[in-house]
Design an enzyme around this catalytic site. Structure first.
Site, short mmCIF file in Angstrom:
data_model
loop_
_atom_site.label_atom_id
_atom_site.label_comp_id
_atom_site.label_asym_id
_atom_site.label_seq_id
_atom_site.Cartn_x
_atom_site.Cartn_y
_atom_site.Cartn_z
N ASN A 237 25.01 28.86 36.66
CA ASN A 237 23.35 28.25 36.96
C ASN A 237 23.03 29.16 36.42
O ASN A 237 23.51 29.79 35.58
CB ASN A 237 22.97 28.62 38.28
CG ASN A 237 22.22 27.99 39.21
OD1 ASN A 237 21.51 27.28 38.54
ND2 ASN A 237 22.62 27.50 40.33
N HIS B 96 34.33 50.66 27.13
CA HIS B 96 33.85 51.51 25.77
C HIS B 96 34.67 52.78 26.25
O HIS B 96 35.24 53.22 27.81
CB HIS B 96 32.29 52.35 25.69
CG HIS B 96 31.26 50.97 25.37
ND1 HIS B 96 31.89 50.72 23.78
CD2 HIS B 96 31.35 49.89 26.00
CE1 HIS B 96 30.67 49.75 23.56
NE2 HIS B 96 30.32 48.96 24.77
N SER C 294 26.80 37.46 46.60
CA SER C 294 25.96 37.60 45.91
C SER C 294 26.15 38.78 45.15
O SER C 294 26.15 39.91 46.37
CB SER C 294 24.55 37.17 46.38
OG SER C 294 24.55 35.13 45.54
N LYS D 82 37.92 45.35 40.75
CA LYS D 82 38.98 45.49 41.09
C LYS D 82 40.11 43.75 41.00
O LYS D 82 38.78 43.49 41.23
CB LYS D 82 40.07 46.36 41.59
CG LYS D 82 39.53 48.17 41.27
CD LYS D 82 40.04 49.10 42.62
CE LYS D 82 39.88 50.03 42.61
NZ LYS D 82 40.44 51.30 43.27
N LYS E 101 37.37 39.31 54.20
CA LYS E 101 37.82 38.62 54.69
C LYS E 101 38.85 37.96 54.36
O LYS E 101 38.57 36.69 53.56
CB LYS E 101 36.87 37.93 56.52
CG LYS E 101 36.36 36.52 55.49
CD LYS E 101 35.43 35.92 57.22
CE LYS E 101 34.84 34.79 56.43
NZ LYS E 101 34.05 33.54 57.70
#
Length: 183
Positions: free
Chosen positions: A83, A113, A158, A164, A181
């Site tokens: 989008n 960095h 969102s 990770k 979940k």
């Protein structure tokens, strides 16, 4: 002697101001500018530009504006949808599976960095690859950090900040992103 491009792709410290890398980014910016101006163009016309910009893509729908560093380090599977306002800092390889959807303002960052200030101020930077599995949906405003892998059939909520790896078949969200979940 190893080039700065090869160092970048190998995850080693590299100098982004290198002439070859600078020219590659300039070429990408030219194509990105052209693509982002193609508001009334057909899908076929847009795909001509995307196929010049992106390392590998087939059926792809990216809503302008779109931004990336190099483009050539993006490998996209079938049926990719991005989008508006997605950003991909593809200093390392970004591999996107089949049937992946991005909400607006998703940001994918392979660039990083050195954490130690005395090393960071010397200038060289790093990049770590990102892999997004098949059938993944990434909600609007999510940020995918360097070196992350997202498993297939996963939904990222969102605004998540994914620092990770996220396993397959889960809904994950939050800052930092965590599994909410199993799906």
């Amino acid at each position: 002697m190893e080039t700065e491009l090869q160092k970048m792709l190998d995850g080693e410290l590299y100098v982004a101001a290198d002439e070859q890398l600078t020219q590659m980014r300039l070429n990408a910016r030219t194509l990105i500018h052209q693509y982002n101006q193609m508001i009334a163009a057909t899908t076929e016309e847009k795909n001509v530009v995307l196929k010049q910009l992106i390392g590998k893509c087939s059926t792809i729908d990216i809503q302008p504006p779109f931004f990336c560093d190099y483009g050539v380090n993006i490998i996209a599977g079938e049926n990719l949808f991005m989008n508006f306002n997605c950003v991909v800092l593809d200093c390392a390889l970004v591999t996107i599976g089949n049937n992946v959807q991005f909400g607006p303002n998703v940001q994918i960052y392979t660039a990083t960095h050195p954490l130690i200030a005395s090393e960071r101020i010397k200038g060289p930077e790093l990049a770590k690859p990102i892999t997004i599995g098949d059938n993944v949906w990434i909600g609007g405003g999510a940020i995918i950090c360097p070196g992350v892998n997202i498993g297939e059939n996963t939904t990222i909520g969102s605004g998540a900040v994914v620092t990770k790896d996220v396993p397959a078949n889960v809904f994950a969200a939050g800052n930092p992103c965590r599994v909410i979940k199993n799906l």
